[in-house]
Design a protein around this motif. Structure first.
Motif, PDB file in Angstrom:
ATOM      1  N   LEU A 123       0.837  -1.194   0.000  1.00  0.00           N
ATOM      2  CA  LEU A 123       0.000   0.000   0.000  1.00  0.00           C
ATOM      3  C   LEU A 123       0.870   1.242   0.000  1.00  0.00           C
ATOM      4  O   LEU A 123       1.999   1.216   0.489  1.00  0.00           O
ATOM      5  CB  LEU A 123      -0.872   0.054   1.257  1.00  0.00           C
ATOM      6  CG  LEU A 123      -1.843  -1.065   1.522  1.00  0.00           C
ATOM      7  CD1 LEU A 123      -2.530  -0.842   2.861  1.00  0.00           C
ATOM      8  CD2 LEU A 123      -2.877  -1.161   0.426  1.00  0.00           C
ATOM      9  N   VAL A 136      -5.297   6.079   0.237  1.00  0.00           N
ATOM     10  CA  VAL A 136      -4.732   4.751   0.405  1.00  0.00           C
ATOM     11  C   VAL A 136      -4.831   4.060  -0.942  1.00  0.00           C
ATOM     12  O   VAL A 136      -5.929   3.860  -1.458  1.00  0.00           O
ATOM     13  CB  VAL A 136      -5.474   3.926   1.481  1.00  0.00           C
ATOM     14  CG1 VAL A 136      -4.831   2.556   1.632  1.00  0.00           C
ATOM     15  CG2 VAL A 136      -5.520   4.658   2.810  1.00  0.00           C
ATOM     16  N   ASP A 137      -3.694   3.737  -1.534  1.00  0.00           N
ATOM     17  CA  ASP A 137      -3.669   3.079  -2.835  1.00  0.00           C
ATOM     18  C   ASP A 137      -2.956   1.739  -2.726  1.00  0.00           C
ATOM     19  O   ASP A 137      -1.943   1.619  -2.038  1.00  0.00           O
ATOM     20  CB  ASP A 137      -2.942   3.942  -3.870  1.00  0.00           C
ATOM     21  CG  ASP A 137      -3.660   5.257  -4.125  1.00  0.00           C
ATOM     22  OD1 ASP A 137      -4.887   5.229  -4.318  1.00  0.00           O
ATOM     23  OD2 ASP A 137      -3.000   6.307  -4.121  1.00  0.00           O
ATOM     24  N   VAL A 138      -3.487   0.727  -3.417  1.00  0.00           N
ATOM     25  CA  VAL A 138      -2.803  -0.559  -3.527  1.00  0.00           C
ATOM     26  C   VAL A 138      -1.794  -0.408  -4.660  1.00  0.00           C
ATOM     27  O   VAL A 138      -2.173  -0.165  -5.802  1.00  0.00           O
ATOM     28  CB  VAL A 138      -3.792  -1.703  -3.830  1.00  0.00           C
ATOM     29  CG1 VAL A 138      -3.049  -3.014  -4.053  1.00  0.00           C
ATOM     30  CG2 VAL A 138      -4.814  -1.836  -2.713  1.00  0.00           C
ATOM     31  N   GLN A 153      -6.824  -2.303   2.103  1.00  0.00           N
ATOM     32  CA  GLN A 153      -6.929  -0.894   1.718  1.00  0.00           C
ATOM     33  C   GLN A 153      -8.032  -0.212   2.540  1.00  0.00           C
ATOM     34  O   GLN A 153      -7.821   0.870   3.102  1.00  0.00           O
ATOM     35  CB  GLN A 153      -7.232  -0.785   0.228  1.00  0.00           C
ATOM     36  CG  GLN A 153      -7.366   0.626  -0.285  1.00  0.00           C
ATOM     37  CD  GLN A 153      -7.742   0.667  -1.760  1.00  0.00           C
ATOM     38  OE1 GLN A 153      -8.413  -0.237  -2.278  1.00  0.00           O
ATOM     39  NE2 GLN A 153      -7.308   1.693  -2.448  1.00  0.00           N
TER      40      GLN A 153
END
Length: 183
Positions: A123, A136-138, A153
């Motif tokens: 993340l 919040v980015d994967v 996430q």
């Protein structure tokens, strides 16, 4: 016994047919948004309502467009385009590590359905200068399924706030490994 089975199947069939009819015909729309009107109480004591000018139609977002995870605040600390001026503190690193450990619940739940599931999710979490979670980015997922990554996430998004970084916002990269029986 045979008659009650046939009756049950007939009721079940009618229910399925009604559900299919509703799904295909009952919720069709031509895509035009319904006009929205606002009403305010008039100054007259009669209790009648006055209709203001119609606002512009609501914006319909593209379902395929990425959704924003930015909360809105009066101060808007998440409004910066890039981060990098801040640094982590030991308190922030501990809080992120603790949240990552808690996120193993997502994996444990998925492991109940697939005992061979393992891999790593990475993340990137943007934390504002006040500690708010902005995005919040994967950024990596080699699990073979998006389920665990999406859950993790959401787990970090739900935190909402962490200890403030020192000197500004940060983009923290958080790799989390998932293996059966390990933490």
């Amino acid at each position: 016994s045979n008659g009650s089975t046939l009756l049950w199947l007939a009721v079940f069939g009618v229910g399925i047919a009604a559900l299919l009819f509703y799904k295909t015909c009952g919720s069709k729309s031509d895509g035009t948004p319904l006009p929205v009107t606002t009403a305010t109480a008039s100054a007259a004591p009669s209790g009648t309502l006055q209709v203001d000018d119609l606002p512009p139609p609501p914006v319909i977002e593209d379902a395929t467009a990425p959704t924003s995870t930015k909360p809105t605040t009066a101060f808007e600390p998440c409004g910066v385009k890039t981060c990098g001026s801040g640094t982590t503190t030991s308190e922030l690193e501990s809080a992120l590590a603790f949240r990552a450990k808690q996120a193993h619940r997502c994996y444990d739940s998925a492991l109940a359905n697939d005992s061979s599931l393992k891999g790593k999710v990475e993340l990137q979490v943007r934390i504002a200068s006040n500690g708010n979670v902005c995005e919040v980015d994967v950024t990596g997922n080699d699990m073979g399924t998006p389920t665990v990554a999406s859950c993790v996430q959401n787990w970090f998004r739900a935190a909402g706030h962490f200890p403030s970084p020192k000197g500004g916002c940060i983009d923290a990269k958080i790799p989390i490994s998932f293996v059966p029986g390990g933490r």
